[in-house]
Scaffold this motif. Structure first.
Motif, mmCIF file in Angstrom:
data_model
loop_
_atom_site.group_PDB
_atom_site.id
_atom_site.type_symbol
_atom_site.label_atom_id
_atom_site.label_comp_id
_atom_site.label_asym_id
_atom_site.label_seq_id
_atom_site.Cartn_x
_atom_site.Cartn_y
_atom_site.Cartn_z
ATOM 1 N N ASN A 288 0.815 -1.209 0.000
ATOM 2 C CA ASN A 288 0.000 0.000 0.000
ATOM 3 C C ASN A 288 0.851 1.263 0.000
ATOM 4 O OD1 ASN A 288 -2.444 -1.303 -0.101
ATOM 5 N ND2 ASN A 288 -2.790 -1.261 2.102
ATOM 6 N N ILE A 289 1.971 1.237 0.716
ATOM 7 C CA ILE A 289 2.861 2.399 0.710
ATOM 8 C C ILE A 289 3.420 2.623 -0.700
ATOM 9 C CG2 ILE A 289 5.051 3.306 1.588
ATOM 10 C CD1 ILE A 289 4.420 1.862 4.234
ATOM 11 N N VAL A 290 3.777 1.526 -1.375
ATOM 12 C CA VAL A 290 4.252 1.633 -2.759
ATOM 13 C C VAL A 290 3.149 2.195 -3.651
ATOM 14 C CG1 VAL A 290 5.040 0.326 -4.774
ATOM 15 C CG2 VAL A 290 5.959 -0.189 -2.513
ATOM 16 N N LEU A 291 1.934 1.692 -3.484
ATOM 17 C CA LEU A 291 0.802 2.181 -4.270
ATOM 18 C C LEU A 291 0.527 3.651 -3.991
ATOM 19 C CD1 LEU A 291 -1.685 -0.834 -4.015
ATOM 20 C CD2 LEU A 291 -0.432 -0.076 -6.041
ATOM 21 N N CYS A 292 0.714 4.059 -2.746
ATOM 22 C CA CYS A 292 0.495 5.462 -2.398
ATOM 23 C C CYS A 292 1.516 6.350 -3.110
ATOM 24 C CB CYS A 292 0.594 5.642 -0.882
ATOM 25 S SG CYS A 292 0.109 7.286 -0.308
ATOM 26 N N GLY A 293 2.768 5.891 -3.162
ATOM 27 C CA GLY A 293 3.787 6.643 -3.899
ATOM 28 C C GLY A 293 3.452 6.727 -5.377
ATOM 29 N N LEU A 294 2.996 5.610 -5.938
ATOM 30 C CA LEU A 294 2.597 5.589 -7.343
ATOM 31 C C LEU A 294 1.425 6.531 -7.589
ATOM 32 C CD1 LEU A 294 2.778 4.343 -10.195
ATOM 33 C CD2 LEU A 294 1.257 2.522 -9.386
ATOM 34 N N ALA A 295 0.460 6.513 -6.649
ATOM 35 C CA ALA A 295 -0.708 7.383 -6.780
ATOM 36 C C ALA A 295 -0.308 8.851 -6.747
ATOM 37 C CB ALA A 295 -1.699 7.081 -5.663
ATOM 38 N N ALA A 296 0.640 9.176 -5.873
ATOM 39 C CA ALA A 296 1.104 10.565 -5.787
ATOM 40 C C ALA A 296 1.791 10.980 -7.084
ATOM 41 C CB ALA A 296 2.056 10.724 -4.604
ATOM 42 N N ALA A 297 2.572 10.067 -7.651
ATOM 43 C CA ALA A 297 3.269 10.373 -8.904
ATOM 44 C C ALA A 297 2.286 10.587 -10.046
ATOM 45 C CB ALA A 297 4.238 9.240 -9.250
ATOM 46 N N ARG A 298 1.186 9.829 -10.019
ATOM 47 C CA ARG A 298 0.185 9.932 -11.088
ATOM 48 C C ARG A 298 -0.896 10.968 -10.791
ATOM 49 N NH1 ARG A 298 -1.045 3.596 -12.746
ATOM 50 N NH2 ARG A 298 0.979 3.182 -13.770
ATOM 51 N N GLY A 299 -0.895 11.469 -9.576
ATOM 52 C CA GLY A 299 -1.924 12.428 -9.197
ATOM 53 C C GLY A 299 -3.288 11.796 -8.998
ATOM 54 N N SER A 300 -3.320 10.535 -8.570
ATOM 55 C CA SER A 300 -4.580 9.816 -8.377
ATOM 56 C C SER A 300 -5.084 10.019 -6.950
ATOM 57 C CB SER A 300 -4.396 8.319 -8.666
ATOM 58 O OG SER A 300 -5.570 7.607 -8.356
ATOM 59 N N VAL A 301 -6.014 10.932 -6.780
ATOM 60 C CA VAL A 301 -6.562 11.220 -5.451
ATOM 61 C C VAL A 301 -7.310 10.012 -4.912
ATOM 62 C CG1 VAL A 301 -8.156 12.690 -4.154
ATOM 63 C CG2 VAL A 301 -6.718 13.686 -5.948
ATOM 64 N N SER A 302 -8.011 9.291 -5.778
ATOM 65 C CA SER A 302 -8.789 8.128 -5.344
ATOM 66 C C SER A 302 -7.892 7.040 -4.760
ATOM 67 C CB SER A 302 -9.581 7.561 -6.525
ATOM 68 O OG SER A 302 -10.248 6.368 -6.149
ATOM 69 N N LEU A 303 -6.786 6.754 -5.451
ATOM 70 C CA LEU A 303 -5.890 5.707 -4.959
ATOM 71 C C LEU A 303 -5.212 6.132 -3.664
ATOM 72 C CD1 LEU A 303 -4.667 2.941 -5.338
ATOM 73 C CD2 LEU A 303 -2.955 3.934 -6.876
ATOM 74 N N ILE A 304 -4.855 7.400 -3.558
ATOM 75 C CA ILE A 304 -4.271 7.895 -2.307
ATOM 76 C C ILE A 304 -5.264 7.731 -1.166
ATOM 77 C CG2 ILE A 304 -3.513 9.971 -1.078
ATOM 78 C CD1 ILE A 304 -2.229 10.926 -3.672
#
Length: 237
Positions: free
Chosen positions: A42-58
């Motif tokens: 989940n921490i990895v996914l959160c970093g990916l979400a931040a890089a992509r600007g995905s508010v939903s995934l964050i």
């Protein structure tokens, strides 16, 4: 630890890991593409979400992370409370998976999983909106409780929610040129349990999603029953 007690402990660990594998598949496929037990992922996914600007995934990763942390903290407090109440009880009350405070944490997890199942079924097995976040938080909290219970059991060489360390230990043991101790069944067992839980949950998500919550609930019921009935020869081995 004598053989029968060790065997039951192995079954308990496998059942718990089966449930966490099933729950992770449910959350990843139906609750926002995140995990309920693998916080590293989940921490990895959160970093990916931040890089992509995905508010939903964050938002989803933050919900799962917060739920898990609350579950671990809650499990620790429940265990502390019940340990304090049974300080004067005699040693026959059990230890490890048979300790009263461990059962209390497992029962709390079972209550959360039952609530999760009700919410899942109420949504027609397709939760959305705020209910999706609530169910994600409940499921992650249940996995946090489970991780706390396993810690209270004293299982230092395995986990039932994050298994990279378990896999590392297994491979290290098998590859070691000095095999003074035979590798037991618990580490390969929990890895197999994780795969089996994920496989069955994936099949149910595809064919009968209403049955998905039954997998972790059934696994935990088995664990509670096993932890309530101490092995006949559970004395010191």
């Amino acid at each position: 630890m004598n053989r029968p007690r060790q065997q039951v402990t192995t079954l308990i660990a496998i059942a718990l890991t089966f449930g966490s594998g099933a729950m992770d598949v449910a959350s990843f496929t139906k609750l926002g593409g995140v995990f309920t037990s693998v916080m590293t992922g989940n921490i990895v996914l959160c970093g990916l979400a931040a890089a992509r600007g995905s508010v939903s995934l964050i938002a989803h990763t933050a919900t799962a992370f917060a739920g898990y942390v609350v579950g671990v903290a809650g499990g620790t407090r429940i265990a502390w409370y019940h340990t304090g109440r049974s300080e004067q009880a005699d040693d026959n009350d059990g230890s490890g998976a048979w300790a009263p405070h461990v059962r209390a944490v497992l029962l709390a997890e079972l209550a959360l999983l039952a609530g999760f199942a009700v919410g899942w079924w109420a949504s027609g097995s397709a939760p959305g909106g705020s209910l999706e976040y609530w169910l994600l938080a409940i499921a992650a909290a249940a996995m946090g409780l489970q991780a706390s219970a396993v810690t209270q059991m004293g299982l230092s060489n395995v986990s039932t929610t994050y298994l990279t360390g378990t896999l590392t230990g297994l491979v290290d043991s098998l590859a070691s040129p000095e095999r003074r101790k035979r590798e037991g069944l618990i580490r390969p067992g929990v890895l197999g349990g994780l795969a089996a839980g994920a496989l069955l949950s994936g099949l149910l998500v595809k064919t009968a999603p209403a049955g998905v919550p039954a997998l972790p609930v059934a696994a935990l019921i088995v664990v509670v029953l096993l932890s309530s009935a101490r092995p006949a020869d559970s004395g010191r081995g």
